[in-house]
Design a protein around this motif. Structure first.
Motif, PDB file in Angstrom:
ATOM      1  N   GLY A  31       0.791  -1.227   0.000  1.00 16.28           N
ATOM      2  CA  GLY A  31       0.000   0.000   0.000  1.00 16.28           C
ATOM      3  C   GLY A  31       0.820   1.271   0.000  1.00 16.28           C
ATOM      4  O   GLY A  31       0.261   2.374  -0.063  1.00 16.28           O
ATOM      5  N   GLU A  32       2.141   1.171   0.064  1.00 16.77           N
ATOM      6  CA  GLU A  32       2.994   2.358   0.082  1.00 16.77           C
ATOM      7  C   GLU A  32       3.568   2.707  -1.280  1.00 16.77           C
ATOM      8  O   GLU A  32       4.467   3.533  -1.386  1.00 16.77           O
ATOM      9  N   ALA A  33       3.031   2.122  -2.324  1.00 14.16           N
ATOM     10  CA  ALA A  33       3.542   2.397  -3.674  1.00 14.16           C
ATOM     11  C   ALA A  33       3.512   3.892  -3.981  1.00 14.16           C
ATOM     12  O   ALA A  33       4.482   4.441  -4.516  1.00 14.16           O
ATOM     13  N   LEU A  48       5.103  -0.485 -10.839  1.00 16.81           N
ATOM     14  CA  LEU A  48       6.352  -1.139 -10.447  1.00 16.81           C
ATOM     15  C   LEU A  48       6.515  -1.075  -8.939  1.00 16.81           C
ATOM     16  O   LEU A  48       6.874  -2.070  -8.303  1.00 16.81           O
ATOM     17  N   TYR A  49       6.248   0.094  -8.353  1.00 14.64           N
ATOM     18  CA  TYR A  49       6.371   0.225  -6.904  1.00 14.64           C
ATOM     19  C   TYR A  49       5.389  -0.707  -6.198  1.00 14.64           C
ATOM     20  O   TYR A  49       5.723  -1.309  -5.176  1.00 14.64           O
ATOM     21  N   ALA A  50       4.193  -0.831  -6.733  1.00 15.59           N
ATOM     22  CA  ALA A  50       3.195  -1.721  -6.125  1.00 15.59           C
ATOM     23  C   ALA A  50       3.594  -3.177  -6.267  1.00 15.59           C
ATOM     24  O   ALA A  50       3.542  -3.951  -5.305  1.00 15.59           O
ATOM     25  N   THR A  51       4.015  -3.570  -7.445  1.00 18.92           N
ATOM     26  CA  THR A  51       4.385  -4.965  -7.709  1.00 18.92           C
ATOM     27  C   THR A  51       5.643  -5.369  -6.953  1.00 18.92           C
ATOM     28  O   THR A  51       5.749  -6.502  -6.494  1.00 18.92           O
ATOM     29  N   ALA A 111       7.907  -5.304  -2.005  1.00 18.34           N
ATOM     30  CA  ALA A 111       8.689  -6.180  -1.116  1.00 18.34           C
ATOM     31  C   ALA A 111      10.193  -6.020  -1.334  1.00 18.34           C
ATOM     32  O   ALA A 111      10.979  -6.395  -0.465  1.00 18.34           O
ATOM     33  N   ASP A 112      10.614  -5.461  -2.474  1.00 19.45           N
ATOM     34  CA  ASP A 112      12.039  -5.198  -2.724  1.00 19.45           C
ATOM     35  C   ASP A 112      12.560  -4.053  -1.855  1.00 19.45           C
ATOM     36  O   ASP A 112      13.770  -3.939  -1.641  1.00 19.45           O
ATOM     37  N   PHE A 113      11.675  -3.179  -1.403  1.00 12.10           N
ATOM     38  CA  PHE A 113      12.090  -1.919  -0.805  1.00 12.10           C
ATOM     39  C   PHE A 113      12.224  -1.967   0.706  1.00 12.10           C
ATOM     40  O   PHE A 113      11.366  -2.502   1.405  1.00 12.10           O
ATOM     41  N   LEU A 114      13.294  -1.364   1.179  1.00 12.58           N
ATOM     42  CA  LEU A 114      13.469  -1.044   2.586  1.00 12.58           C
ATOM     43  C   LEU A 114      13.168   0.441   2.711  1.00 12.58           C
ATOM     44  O   LEU A 114      13.545   1.224   1.821  1.00 12.58           O
ATOM     45  N   VAL A 115      12.500   0.835   3.782  1.00 14.03           N
ATOM     46  CA  VAL A 115      12.111   2.234   3.946  1.00 14.03           C
ATOM     47  C   VAL A 115      12.392   2.711   5.369  1.00 14.03           C
ATOM     48  O   VAL A 115      12.503   1.920   6.294  1.00 14.03           O
ATOM     49  N   ILE A 116      12.489   4.014   5.474  1.00 12.27           N
ATOM     50  CA  ILE A 116      12.525   4.702   6.761  1.00 12.27           C
ATOM     51  C   ILE A 116      11.345   5.657   6.744  1.00 12.27           C
ATOM     52  O   ILE A 116      11.205   6.456   5.815  1.00 12.27           O
ATOM     53  N   GLU A 117      10.508   5.538   7.749  1.00 15.46           N
ATOM     54  CA  GLU A 117       9.297   6.346   7.824  1.00 15.46           C
ATOM     55  C   GLU A 117       9.570   7.747   8.347  1.00 15.46           C
ATOM     56  O   GLU A 117      10.420   7.941   9.209  1.00 15.46           O
TER      57      GLU A 117
END
Length: 174
Positions: free
Chosen positions: A29-31, A54-57, A60-66
């Protein structure tokens, strides 16, 4: 494409130390938040434009800092590429779409993301990590990445690089 933009001045020695940023996996949901964080880098030409899908699909590849609220302070994608048939060695990883919000640059967000990506890569038993940058790559160099040839990178990723961008390929053996 991984890159960096000029950073604002580092915190003064009188500024209070901020706690180490907390890194987590992105949620599907953070795409939109991933795309929004990337937008200034796309506009400046340092990142390739990627569709929201691409971001939605590949969330799971992404690491994030909120950041406080719905925004993100930083992100990095880590895609695993299996070894080609007949190729020695195990799978390799590619770091891509490395972004830190302008107001958070120079405050350890990028270093926190890179340390987390290295830990994930080791946990997945990757043999090496690769990235491409149109910038100097200083953060990567400080974390043991070195310039390398495209022929040593995962073939499908190396073939996807746009030669007009004149990106510098860096790698780190894990």
């Amino acid at each position: 494409m991984i890159t960096a933009t000029p950073r604002p001045a580092l915190l003064s020695s009188h500024a209070p130390f901020a706690p180490a940023p907390s890194v987590r996996r992105a949620r599907t949901g953070e795409a939109a938040a991933l795309a929004e964080l990337s937008r200034p880098f796309v506009r400046s030409g340092v990142l390739r434009e990627r569709p929201l899908s691409l971001y939605a699909t590949h969330a799971a590849d992404f690491l994030v800092i909120e950041a406080p609220g719905p925004a993100l302070d930083g992100c990095v994608g880590l895609r695993v590429h299996p070894a080609a048939p007949g190729e020695s060695g195990g799978p390799a990883g590619v770091l891509y779409n490395f972004c830190v919000a302008g107001h958070r640059q120079g405050r350890g967000v990028g270093a926190g993301l890179l340390r987390a990506a290295l830990a994930v890569a080791r946990a997945r038993s990757l043999g090496a990590l690769f990235t491409a940058t149109t910038g100097g790559g200083g953060l990567f160099l400080r974390y043991g990445f070195t310039p390398t040839a495209a022929q040593l990178a995962p073939p499908s990723w190396a073939a996807s690089l746009d030669p007009r961008r004149d990106a510098r390929i860096l790698s780190r053996v894990l």
